[in-house]
Design a protein around this motif. Structure first.
Motif, PDB file in Angstrom:
ATOM      1  N   SER A  34       0.860  -1.190   0.000  1.00 56.78           N
ATOM      2  CA  SER A  34       0.000   0.000   0.000  1.00 56.78           C
ATOM      3  C   SER A  34       0.891   1.233   0.000  1.00 56.78           C
ATOM      4  O   SER A  34       1.739   1.386   0.873  1.00 56.78           O
ATOM      5  CB  SER A  34      -0.881   0.031   1.250  1.00 56.78           C
ATOM      6  OG  SER A  34      -1.327  -1.270   1.562  1.00 56.78           O
ATOM      7  N   MET A  73      10.303  -7.281   4.582  1.00 51.96           N
ATOM      8  CA  MET A  73       9.900  -7.076   5.980  1.00 51.96           C
ATOM      9  C   MET A  73       8.378  -7.056   6.074  1.00 51.96           C
ATOM     10  O   MET A  73       7.778  -6.073   6.500  1.00 51.96           O
ATOM     11  CB  MET A  73      10.479  -5.760   6.520  1.00 51.96           C
ATOM     12  CG  MET A  73      11.970  -5.774   6.757  1.00 51.96           C
ATOM     13  SD  MET A  73      12.620  -7.128   7.791  1.00 51.96           S
ATOM     14  CE  MET A  73      11.817  -6.843   9.336  1.00 51.96           C
ATOM     15  N   LYS A  75       4.574  -9.251   6.939  1.00 49.72           N
ATOM     16  CA  LYS A  75       3.978 -10.178   7.893  1.00 49.72           C
ATOM     17  C   LYS A  75       4.449 -11.595   7.603  1.00 49.72           C
ATOM     18  O   LYS A  75       4.414 -12.029   6.455  1.00 49.72           O
ATOM     19  CB  LYS A  75       2.458 -10.089   7.725  1.00 49.72           C
ATOM     20  CG  LYS A  75       1.657 -10.236   8.962  1.00 49.72           C
ATOM     21  CD  LYS A  75       0.187  -9.967   8.638  1.00 49.72           C
ATOM     22  CE  LYS A  75      -0.649 -10.256   9.848  1.00 49.72           C
ATOM     23  NZ  LYS A  75      -0.258  -9.449  11.010  1.00 49.72           N
TER      24      LYS A  75
HETATM   25  P1  NDP Z   1       3.676  -6.556  10.293  1.00 56.13           P
HETATM   26  O1  NDP Z   1       4.075  -7.903  10.713  1.00 56.13           O
HETATM   27  O2  NDP Z   1       2.549  -5.901  10.983  1.00 56.13           O
HETATM   28  O3  NDP Z   1       3.373  -6.602   8.716  1.00 56.13           O
HETATM   29  C1  NDP Z   1       2.855  -5.490   8.020  1.00 56.13           C
HETATM   30  C2  NDP Z   1       3.536  -5.353   6.687  1.00 56.13           C
HETATM   31  O4  NDP Z   1       3.351  -6.526   5.889  1.00 56.13           O
HETATM   32  C3  NDP Z   1       2.969  -4.201   5.890  1.00 56.13           C
HETATM   33  O5  NDP Z   1       4.006  -3.567   5.185  1.00 56.13           O
HETATM   34  C4  NDP Z   1       2.005  -4.913   4.950  1.00 56.13           C
HETATM   35  O6  NDP Z   1       1.709  -4.189   3.783  1.00 56.13           O
HETATM   36  C5  NDP Z   1       2.809  -6.127   4.625  1.00 56.13           C
HETATM   37  N1  NDP Z   1       1.996  -7.209   4.060  1.00 56.13           N
HETATM   38  C6  NDP Z   1       1.113  -8.002   4.713  1.00 56.13           C
HETATM   39  N2  NDP Z   1       0.576  -8.898   3.871  1.00 56.13           N
HETATM   40  C7  NDP Z   1       1.147  -8.683   2.656  1.00 56.13           C
HETATM   41  C8  NDP Z   1       1.018  -9.292   1.402  1.00 56.13           C
HETATM   42  N3  NDP Z   1       0.203 -10.346   1.196  1.00 56.13           N
HETATM   43  N4  NDP Z   1       1.743  -8.789   0.365  1.00 56.13           N
HETATM   44  C9  NDP Z   1       2.572  -7.757   0.542  1.00 56.13           C
HETATM   45  N5  NDP Z   1       2.741  -7.142   1.732  1.00 56.13           N
HETATM   46  C10 NDP Z   1       2.045  -7.599   2.772  1.00 56.13           C
HETATM   47  O7  NDP Z   1       4.940  -5.554  10.327  1.00 56.13           O
HETATM   48  P2  NDP Z   1       6.139  -5.396  11.369  1.00 56.13           P
HETATM   49  O8  NDP Z   1       6.921  -4.261  10.859  1.00 56.13           O
HETATM   50  O9  NDP Z   1       5.681  -5.411  12.775  1.00 56.13           O
HETATM   51  O10 NDP Z   1       6.985  -6.741  11.186  1.00 56.13           O
HETATM   52  C11 NDP Z   1       7.537  -7.105   9.934  1.00 56.13           C
HETATM   53  C12 NDP Z   1       8.195  -8.461  10.092  1.00 56.13           C
HETATM   54  O11 NDP Z   1       9.230  -8.363  11.056  1.00 56.13           O
HETATM   55  C13 NDP Z   1       7.254  -9.542  10.605  1.00 56.13           C
HETATM   56  O12 NDP Z   1       7.559 -10.763   9.992  1.00 56.13           O
HETATM   57  C14 NDP Z   1       7.559  -9.621  12.075  1.00 56.13           C
HETATM   58  O13 NDP Z   1       7.283 -10.887  12.625  1.00 56.13           O
HETATM   59  C15 NDP Z   1       9.050  -9.325  12.082  1.00 56.13           C
HETATM   60  N6  NDP Z   1       9.601  -8.772  13.303  1.00 56.13           N
HETATM   61  C16 NDP Z   1       8.915  -7.865  14.045  1.00 56.13           C
HETATM   62  C17 NDP Z   1       9.440  -7.341  15.206  1.00 56.13           C
HETATM   63  C18 NDP Z   1       8.691  -6.336  15.977  1.00 56.13           C
HETATM   64  O14 NDP Z   1       9.168  -5.963  17.069  1.00 56.13           O
HETATM   65  N7  NDP Z   1       7.559  -5.849  15.499  1.00 56.13           N
HETATM   66  C19 NDP Z   1      10.780  -7.747  15.681  1.00 56.13           C
HETATM   67  C20 NDP Z   1      11.447  -8.625  14.798  1.00 56.13           C
HETATM   68  C21 NDP Z   1      10.866  -9.128  13.664  1.00 56.13           C
HETATM   69  P3  NDP Z   1       0.445  -3.173   3.751  1.00 56.13           P
HETATM   70  O15 NDP Z   1       0.950  -1.901   4.356  1.00 56.13           O
HETATM   71  O16 NDP Z   1       0.127  -3.050   2.316  1.00 56.13           O
HETATM   72  O17 NDP Z   1      -0.648  -3.804   4.558  1.00 56.13           O
END
Ligand code: NDP
Length: 481
Positions: A34, A73, A75
């Motif tokens: 997005s 980075m 989900k």
């Molecule tokens: P989220 O896990 O909340 O994921 C959201 C992101 O994923 C958005 O950019 C979203 O895009 C994108 N997304 C989801 N589905 C799709 C899809 N089908 N196609 C393309 N893009 C998609 O984000 P975080 O920043 O919290 O975490 C990112 C990763 O890092 C995760 O795997 C998480 O487990 C890992 N992580 C997180 C930590 C934390 O403290 N939060 C620490 C270490 C690792 P859109 O904006 O379009 O919805």
């Protein structure tokens, strides 16, 4: 000029890693499904460095220098596969797809194998340190090929946390190794937090101390061998007062601990590998117990000890100070157990999956950036850097000495907890593990006897070679089978 690296997925983690890269002078191409997240990043932080905003995966790939590096980075789970499928056809042999999400290491192995067929390096990378770590310096645990680390390592080391000038990033091993050690890191984090919570609970319930008083204790502990990020923030959380009620915040937070699953994965894998990680398992179960509202409600009226607490009363200042010190030692000892178990699992995983993970290097990169960062990890690093590394961390000279000093206080604390009816599953299981390993003989012999009785499962003898069975339903003589 072309961008050095691309980041796709610009929620908190992706956006902060992209900013971290840009702040270190690297041109970063950024993309998000997005568009609004890309716009927000550029609007708010565009001035921090060189960003190239991209609308599509094609644009992102076109913006990159070769070999291309794309950091995913998004989900974890199906979204990661979807994004890989979008990008892989756009890449050429030698390019790198880096998954920094919290993927299960078996998914990473599968993805790596599939992409290797297509000539693409797939790098499953553990990233720890949360939102703030991503921006200011996380601990980074990349798996994947050696070759990919040569092209990627310098960039990642650049943005990683530094301790004594050493970056908290190193090549962990092939395919899923990076995500595996990140998983165990999280398991250890669960255990660490559970032990801290039990220490708090004992001081609170057995000694009747207030959260603010306990915050002082943790602050003091943070100056010694327990010094760590989690101990430090425990003091902060305990000191926090709820604005709405004026009560300690910890008293108004619902007592149901949630989990995203990495602790559970750690224990599931440990069961597969047959590695006893009882400290981590108890921590995962303690969270589930807390969430079982119905069970807890049903059991609320079961009797407890008649005259709790068992700890020194308010007037006994010396006795109370001694109890606090006992709890500190019990916490340290139990923590050594949890880490030893986690490192055992890493060794077993490394052997099972053929990774050759260097535990000393791992301890080194966990000293900073990540949630379990602690002075203690320097001790673990030293233990593994000895000429003959210990079979278990428990017998490394420094830890053996600490356990020796701690064991009496540790027993007193577990006994006090049991006497007072304060649950201390982490402390108790750690002590049981310690005593199990120490024991000259274990009652496993009786278990074997029972198995032979009802299932003719046979047993070995300790005095001679062979496999034996007693004719339990016959004349009870022993036969060799
Ligand atoms: P989220 O896990 O909340 O994921 C959201 C992101 O994923 C958005 O950019 C979203 O895009 C994108 N997304 C989801 N589905 C799709 C899809 N089908 N196609 C393309 N893009 C998609 O984000 P975080 O920043 O919290 O975490 C990112 C990763 O890092 C995760 O795997 C998480 O487990 C890992 N992580 C997180 C930590 C934390 O403290 N939060 C620490 C270490 C690792 P859109 O904006 O379009 O919805």
């Amino acid at each position: 000029t072309k961008a050095r690296i691309g980041v796709t997925g610009l929620a908190v983690m992706g956006a902060n890693l992209a900013r971290n890269l840009a702040r270190h002078g690297h041109t970063v191409a950024v993309h998000n499904r997005s568009r609004y997240r890309t716009d927000a990043l550029l609007k708010e932080y565009g001035h921090e460095g060189e960003f190239v905003a991209c609308d599509t995966p094609e644009e992102l790939v076109a913006a990159l220098e070769r070999p291309r590096r794309v950091l995913i980075m998004v989900k974890a789970g199906a979204p990661t596969d979807a994004v890989i499928e979008e990008f892989a056809p756009l890449l050429e042999p030698g390019d790198m797809l880096v998954d920094g999400g919290n993927a299960h290491f078996l998914d990473t192995r599968r993805r790596e194998a599939a992409l290797r067929e297509r000539g693409i390096h797939f790098v499953g990378t553990g990233v720890s340190g949360g939102e703030e770590g991503a921006l200011l310096g996380p601990s980074i645990m990349p798996g994947g090929s050696r070759e990919s680390y040569e092209a990627l390592g310098p960039l990642l080391e650049d943005i990683a946390a530094k301790v004594d000038g050493v970056p908290c990033c190193t090549h962990i091993g092939p395919d899923g190794a990076g995500h595996f050690v990140k998983m165990v890191h999280n398991g250890i984090e669960y255990a660490d937090m559970q032990l801290i919570a039990e220490a708090y609970d004992l001081l609170r319930q057995a000694l009747g101390m207030s959260p603010a008083e306990i915050a002082d204790v943790f602050e003091e502990w943070n100056r010694g061998e327990l010094s760590s990020y989690l101990i430090e923030i425990t003091a902060e959380v305990l000191r926090q007062v709820d604005a709405a009620t004026g009560r300690p915040l910890v008293d108004v937070i619902a007592d149901r601990a949630e989990q995203k699953g990495t602790g559970r994965w750690t224990v599931q894998n440990a069961l597969e590998l047959g590695v006893p990680v009882s400290g981590i398992a108890e921590a995962v179960f303690a969270r589930s117990v807390s969430g079982h509202t119905e069970l807890r409600r049903a059991a609320r009226d079961l009797p407890g000890p008649a005259d709790a607490p068992q700890a020194p009363p308010a007037g006994d200042r010396e006795g109370r100070a001694e109890f606090v010190e006992d709890v500190r030692r019990a916490l340290y000892a139990s923590k050594i157990i949890a880490y030893a178990q986690g490192f055992d699992q890493i060794r077993a995983g490394s052997a099972e999956y053929g990774w050759d993970v260097d535990p000393g290097a791992l301890a080194t990169i966990w000293r900073g950036g990540c949630i379990i960062r602690a002075v203690f990890l320097d001790r673990i690093r030293e233990a593994y850097e000895q000429e003959s590394p210990p079979v278990t961390l428990l017998t490394a000279p420094l830890f053996a000495e600490a356990l020796g000093l701690a064991q009496e206080p540790w027993r007193r604390v577990v006994a006090t907890a049991a006497g007072a009816g304060v649950p201390a599953p982490g402390f108790s299981t750690a002590l049981a593990y310690y005593d199990s390993l120490r024991a000259g003989r274990l009652p496993a012999a009786l278990v074997q006897g029972l198995r032979d009785f009802f299932g003719a499962h046979t047993y070995q003898r300790s005095d001679r070679e062979g496999t034996f069975h007693t004719l339990w339903s016959g004349d009870r003589t022993e036969i060799e089978v």
